[in-house]
Design a protein around this motif. Sequence first.
Motif, short mmCIF file in Angstrom:
data_model
loop_
_atom_site.label_atom_id
_atom_site.label_comp_id
_atom_site.label_asym_id
_atom_site.label_seq_id
_atom_site.Cartn_x
_atom_site.Cartn_y
_atom_site.Cartn_z
N MET B 1 0.84 -1.22 0.00
CA MET B 1 0.00 0.00 0.00
C MET B 1 0.86 1.25 0.00
O MET B 1 0.47 2.28 -0.52
CB MET B 1 -0.93 0.02 1.24
CG MET B 1 -2.05 -1.01 1.19
SD MET B 1 -3.04 -0.93 -0.31
CE MET B 1 -4.05 0.48 -0.01
N ALA B 2 2.03 1.17 0.60
CA ALA B 2 2.90 2.35 0.63
C ALA B 2 3.27 2.78 -0.78
O ALA B 2 3.50 3.97 -1.05
CB ALA B 2 4.16 2.05 1.43
N ALA B 3 3.28 1.80 -1.70
CA ALA B 3 3.62 2.14 -3.09
C ALA B 3 2.56 3.01 -3.73
O ALA B 3 2.80 3.67 -4.74
CB ALA B 3 3.79 0.85 -3.89
N LEU B 4 1.35 3.02 -3.16
CA LEU B 4 0.26 3.82 -3.74
C LEU B 4 0.33 5.28 -3.30
O LEU B 4 -0.39 6.11 -3.83
CB LEU B 4 -1.09 3.22 -3.33
CG LEU B 4 -1.35 1.78 -3.75
CD1 LEU B 4 -2.69 1.30 -3.19
CD2 LEU B 4 -1.34 1.64 -5.26
N LEU B 5 1.16 5.56 -2.33
CA LEU B 5 1.20 6.93 -1.80
C LEU B 5 1.87 7.87 -2.80
O LEU B 5 2.82 7.46 -3.49
CB LEU B 5 1.96 6.96 -0.47
CG LEU B 5 1.28 6.20 0.68
CD1 LEU B 5 2.27 6.04 1.83
CD2 LEU B 5 0.03 6.94 1.13
N PRO B 6 1.45 9.13 -2.85
CA PRO B 6 2.10 10.07 -3.79
C PRO B 6 3.54 10.34 -3.40
O PRO B 6 3.88 10.34 -2.21
CB PRO B 6 1.25 11.34 -3.68
CG PRO B 6 0.56 11.24 -2.37
CD PRO B 6 0.37 9.80 -2.09
N LEU B 83 -3.48 -1.78 -8.36
CA LEU B 83 -2.73 -2.99 -8.71
C LEU B 83 -1.25 -2.74 -8.51
O LEU B 83 -0.72 -1.70 -8.94
CB LEU B 83 -2.99 -3.37 -10.17
CG LEU B 83 -4.42 -3.82 -10.49
CD1 LEU B 83 -4.58 -4.02 -11.98
CD2 LEU B 83 -4.74 -5.11 -9.73
N PRO B 84 -0.57 -3.66 -7.87
CA PRO B 84 0.88 -3.44 -7.67
C PRO B 84 1.60 -3.46 -9.01
O PRO B 84 1.23 -4.22 -9.91
CB PRO B 84 1.30 -4.62 -6.79
CG PRO B 84 0.24 -5.64 -6.96
CD PRO B 84 -1.02 -4.93 -7.32
N GLY B 85 2.59 -2.61 -9.13
CA GLY B 85 3.43 -2.61 -10.33
C GLY B 85 2.89 -1.75 -11.45
O GLY B 85 3.60 -1.44 -12.41
N GLY B 86 1.62 -1.37 -11.38
CA GLY B 86 1.05 -0.55 -12.45
C GLY B 86 1.04 0.92 -12.07
O GLY B 86 1.41 1.29 -10.95
N ALA B 87 0.63 1.74 -13.02
CA ALA B 87 0.51 3.18 -12.72
C ALA B 87 -0.59 3.40 -11.70
O ALA B 87 -1.61 2.73 -11.72
CB ALA B 87 0.21 3.95 -14.00
N ARG B 88 -0.36 4.35 -10.84
CA ARG B 88 -1.37 4.68 -9.82
C ARG B 88 -2.58 5.35 -10.48
O ARG B 88 -3.71 5.11 -10.12
CB ARG B 88 -0.74 5.63 -8.80
CG ARG B 88 -1.71 6.14 -7.74
CD ARG B 88 -2.06 5.07 -6.75
NE ARG B 88 -2.88 5.62 -5.68
CZ ARG B 88 -4.14 5.25 -5.45
NH1 ARG B 88 -4.73 4.34 -6.19
NH2 ARG B 88 -4.81 5.78 -4.44
N LEU B 89 -2.27 6.17 -11.49
CA LEU B 89 -3.34 6.91 -12.15
C LEU B 89 -3.11 6.87 -13.65
O LEU B 89 -1.99 7.09 -14.11
CB LEU B 89 -3.38 8.37 -11.67
CG LEU B 89 -4.26 9.34 -12.48
CD1 LEU B 89 -5.73 8.98 -12.32
CD2 LEU B 89 -4.03 10.78 -12.01
#
Lengths: 363, 484
Positions: B1-6, B83-89
Amino acid sequence: MASAVRSFGSAGPVVFLVNGTLSGGAGRQDEIKLETLAESFRAMGVTAINLGAGDARLGRGALLSAIQLSEDRFVSTSLAESPTRPAPPYALQGPFLVGGISAGEQTLSSTLGENPLAPDKAASWLVSQAKRRHLIPILMLADGREAATSLAKKNPDLKLIVYSASGEARMEMVGGTALITPGENGKEIARVAYTNGEFSGFAGINLGPQHKDDPVVSRLYKDYLSRVSDEKLLDKLPRVKTAAFAGSAKCGSCHRKAGETWLASAHSRALRTLELDGHGRDPDCVKCHVAGLSSTFGYRSRMLTPALAGVGCESCHGPGKAHSLAPIATRMAKIGPSPCKTCHTPNTSPGFGFAAYWKKIAH
Amino acid sequence: MAALLPKRTVRIQWNFASVPDSVREAIETARDRAFQQVGIGLTDISYEEVQSNPDIKIGFVRSIPQEAGQPFPPGAAFMFSELPGGARLEAVIALERGGLSSTPADFQNEIQYALGSYFGIAANRLASTLMARTDLSQRIPNRSGAAESNLINQGLKIADQLRAAVEKRRTMEPAIPQIRLSDSILQHGEVVQGQQVPMSVQVTNTGNAPLALRIKPDCSCVVTVPSMRLEAGDTGLISVVVDTTEVSGELQRTLVVLSNDIDFPVKEIPIRFKVVPRFRFVAPGGDTLLMRDGGVGADVYLLAPADRPLQIKDVRLDGLPGRATFEAWSGKLAEPGLSEPEKERKGYKIKIWLEDSLPAGRALATLLVRTDDPKFDVVRYNFGAQKGIVAVPDSIYLGEISRKPKTFSFLLSRPQSDFEIVKIESGNKNLAAKSKPARGRWEHKVTLEYDGKAELGKLETVLTIATNDPKQPTIRVPVRGSVR
């Protein structure tokens, strides 16, 4: 407005309705305004314009002119049938039958020399006409939300009621009837889509400088300003006798610091702002950009009364010639924030806050 | 989830495959301006163009299909992914919107919106701000303000803290401020225009972190506190005063409350009540007086709400020679302007007398009434006077006309007094005129037939109308239009 509406057309047929008072007064400038708006709405491809009591004040002749310039786009379901009725009871476009009702139908009809139809009767008649033709009834209502809600409850077959209200554009449902208002003073367009028998997808489109000016309407507007100037409407304004004015330069000759603050402020350049925009002889605008427009001693023109151009000291403090001649004997009264609100109204100055604005001119 | 942070260095993958060369440069310029705007006030944000593992993917398509129930197709689409590894947006921006080519301002606004969304700012309706997007084509780009920069800064600081906590495997309780309002609408009974109407709404922070509020009314007639901060569990009062001096009728305003509650960043509280006009003028005879030999008089009534009567101090007539007097009055009167039938009312009757010194035509006058109400110390009633036969309108406007024949009409009238039109001469060979009585012989409809053959440019002429009235044997009516 025009360019925003033109961009809607790419998504499908557009029904463009205009509801509410167009002119707002009963003088010559209001007649010219009504004519210009009527012509502009024709140029924009408006489907129907609701004829309201507010505009009927201008009289039958002015309305005839506006109806012609709009190429017969005015409608009124508030007038009973007669051979001299100036506008038809409804307009047809696509699957819709669009009528218009006005509050004050007595005023509307008596001004035009016609017979009135009360709103309830007019609305149910409109619905019956739509049913007969297998069309969808839409009502423009020159009245408020309360009246719109009441008509919606009494006439559930009305699919859409467009009513007049202050504030922002909004939509709500009363039973199966959509009630929409575009808000006040033409600041927004209320847009809805009609799909599968329902009105949905409501949005209020703010009409600001982010939209391109439409070239046709811009041209018509320039012509409006030129007519207002050519007819010398500013010179024809009624004036009242007041005390005489001195001019801000005179005030500043004693009240130096206040004079310098004024010179550095936007108030001193207020008339110039209008002139650069072509509104320097427009009574609607000039009254808040000069001193004493309603006074026999007040502003006439830059040539005749240069000292009164701009929002001067006397715009707020009142005529000061007597005080300038005998300062001790003739004191000026202290004033508070209320003179500001004469011009900084919610309509002309929606973001006005006395505390913040006073800081710019404090003296 | 930390990977999703800006993050502070944002990796962006651009897809220009569908972008014609003619538009590419405009998009790249818009992109640079968007970076500048979203970076205002933020010194440690940077953008990196990458070919893989982006934080944001931005692509372009010719157009985006219109959804059912929407009046026109979207200008852009924004999709968040966890999804992990993909673009957030992922943002897809249309090259065409509403049938028009997207402008550089459109590209800049959509890219700014994508960046703002990535940083966690919500959309809002305040026009021209960073997160106010529209599907319509714009020509002016939106601008970032201090509020947006602060929000981005705060969001990034929180993201840094969360990442650090995750790294150290620390348990953190999320800071969740929550806004709860006691009322969803502010209503009041009827008030008389001029009154200051106090209202209030309670706001409670039911969350576990400080709640920051910005309060913005949509009208300068609504005065309130601009901001408020509530600690967790606290309750505050947003006090509002509505000044009704400049409004009457059904008042509908909105109080916009912006907060850091992520579920309700924007709350709109409608303010609704009815404002009864402080005063009304009723002229049973109409707004226009018809001049007779010797002069003309009329009665105008000044009415005020029964529970807040107005006292007249004096009246004065300005603009035309004459006089005005007043007297207290009570009786039955209808108010067509308010759609009210005849009923008992109280107020003042103002008697107007105009001297017969007008030339033929129309003129305006003003009745000035001084009252005892300091907010409405001088109230004005504008009315007209007509003498003789007049053209209505008194100058005929044909508008923009083409090279096709067209017909126009206007009225020549002298209410309550018959007259005849003997002859009409047009000063322009392309305009012919004829007349016939309209509603009796006191009103005639004059029809102008334009033959469609005038030269391009201004069309200005004068109609000369001969009548059988020895006092007005000739009437001149200017005509103006423009042939395109």
